[in-house]
Design a protein around this motif. Structure first.
Motif, mmCIF file in Angstrom:
data_model
loop_
_atom_site.group_PDB
_atom_site.id
_atom_site.type_symbol
_atom_site.label_atom_id
_atom_site.label_comp_id
_atom_site.label_asym_id
_atom_site.label_seq_id
_atom_site.Cartn_x
_atom_site.Cartn_y
_atom_site.Cartn_z
ATOM 1 N N TYR A 113 0.862 -1.190 0.000
ATOM 2 C CA TYR A 113 0.000 0.000 0.000
ATOM 3 C C TYR A 113 0.891 1.231 0.000
ATOM 4 O O TYR A 113 1.604 1.489 0.952
ATOM 5 N N TRP B 86 -7.485 2.980 -2.778
ATOM 6 C CA TRP B 86 -8.009 1.760 -3.395
ATOM 7 C C TRP B 86 -7.131 0.579 -2.989
ATOM 8 O O TRP B 86 -5.973 0.741 -2.613
ATOM 9 N N ILE B 87 -7.730 -0.598 -3.037
ATOM 10 C CA ILE B 87 -7.014 -1.839 -2.740
ATOM 11 C C ILE B 87 -7.520 -2.918 -3.678
ATOM 12 O O ILE B 87 -8.720 -3.011 -3.947
ATOM 13 N N GLY C 190 -2.247 -1.750 -3.306
ATOM 14 C CA GLY C 190 -3.173 -0.654 -3.090
ATOM 15 C C GLY C 190 -2.430 0.660 -3.177
ATOM 16 O O GLY C 190 -1.200 0.709 -3.125
ATOM 17 N N TYR D 47 -2.922 5.221 -2.547
ATOM 18 C CA TYR D 47 -3.712 6.339 -2.029
ATOM 19 C C TYR D 47 -3.057 7.651 -2.414
ATOM 20 O O TYR D 47 -1.856 7.744 -2.593
ATOM 21 N N ASP E 128 -10.881 7.000 4.580
ATOM 22 C CA ASP E 128 -10.596 6.304 3.321
ATOM 23 C C ASP E 128 -9.660 5.127 3.559
ATOM 24 O O ASP E 128 -9.876 4.034 3.033
ATOM 25 N N HIS E 129 -8.620 5.341 4.357
ATOM 26 C CA HIS E 129 -7.671 4.263 4.654
ATOM 27 C C HIS E 129 -8.338 3.153 5.460
ATOM 28 O O HIS E 129 -8.129 1.966 5.182
ATOM 29 N N GLU F 256 -10.540 1.078 3.220
ATOM 30 C CA GLU F 256 -9.760 0.140 2.418
ATOM 31 C C GLU F 256 -9.188 -0.985 3.285
ATOM 32 O O GLU F 256 -9.106 -2.129 2.851
ATOM 33 N N HIS G 184 -11.774 -3.621 3.567
ATOM 34 C CA HIS G 184 -11.834 -4.466 2.365
ATOM 35 C C HIS G 184 -10.707 -5.499 2.385
ATOM 36 O O HIS G 184 -10.928 -6.669 2.070
#
Length: 184
Positions: free
Chosen positions: A21, A32-33, A40, A42, A51-52, A55, A58
């Motif tokens: 990431y 995104w991931i 991933g 960012y 946001d983190h 993710e 997910h």
């Protein structure tokens, strides 16, 4: 705790799940991931702790399937949003935050205020100890001015976790408390 500290903690949690990431600008997304590829990215200028954390959820649940280009209402997205808020709230409380600081919490984390307040209120307040009437009194006490147009029965039911089948009972009680006449 500030945004940078929260971001650093969550990025470490993501990396501990085996996700590479890193900062990256991808189609104007904040974060995104891809759990299949274990990567991933960012945007460090726009990604918030929420946001983190979203993710991270997910990655934690190994979500690997999208329902479409815009799947904001999919069960995986709803779960990631909810669990991200709860994870951040737990960190916030452990660092001295409380329910009165919910606005500050949202500013620091980037969490959406309405969703956060609804989730944290339902989590923090034991509704089993409150009667339907007490919940209605609590609900109307949050308004400065109440009219038939501003009073939303469904919002009340959702906020306190009641089923929509209680609409008629809620309407009668809220109208009684607000001195509205039941017409139509």
């Amino acid at each position: 705790m500030n945004q940078e500290e929260l971001t650093a903690l969550i990025v470490i949690k993501i990396e501990n799940l085996g996700i590479d990431y890193r900062t990256f600008n991808y189609d104007n997304q904040r974060a995104w991931i891809d759990t299949r590829l274990c990567i991933g990215g960012y945007n460090p200028n726009t990604a918030t702790p929420f946001d983190h954390a979203h993710e991270y959820m997910h990655a934690y649940h190994k979500d690997n399937r999208r329902l479409g280009e815009c799947d904001t209402l999919s069960p995986a997205e709803k779960r990631a949003n909810k669990e991200a808020i709860l994870m951040l709230w737990d960190m916030f409380v452990k660092n001295g935050g409380n329910f009165e600081d919910i606005t500050q919490f949202c500013k620091i984390t980037g969490c959406h205020y309405d969703a956060t307040k609804r989730l944290i209120t339902s989590m923090c307040c034991d509704m089993s100890k409150k009667s339907f009437r007490e919940c209605a009194i609590d609900y109307v006490s949050h308004f400065d001015i109440i009219t038939r147009d501003t009073l939303n029965i469904y919002n009340f039911l959702d906020f306190y976790g009641y089923h929509h089948n209680a609409y008629d009972e809620a309407r009668a009680l809220l109208y009684e408390l607000c001195w509205f006449e039941l017409v139509g």
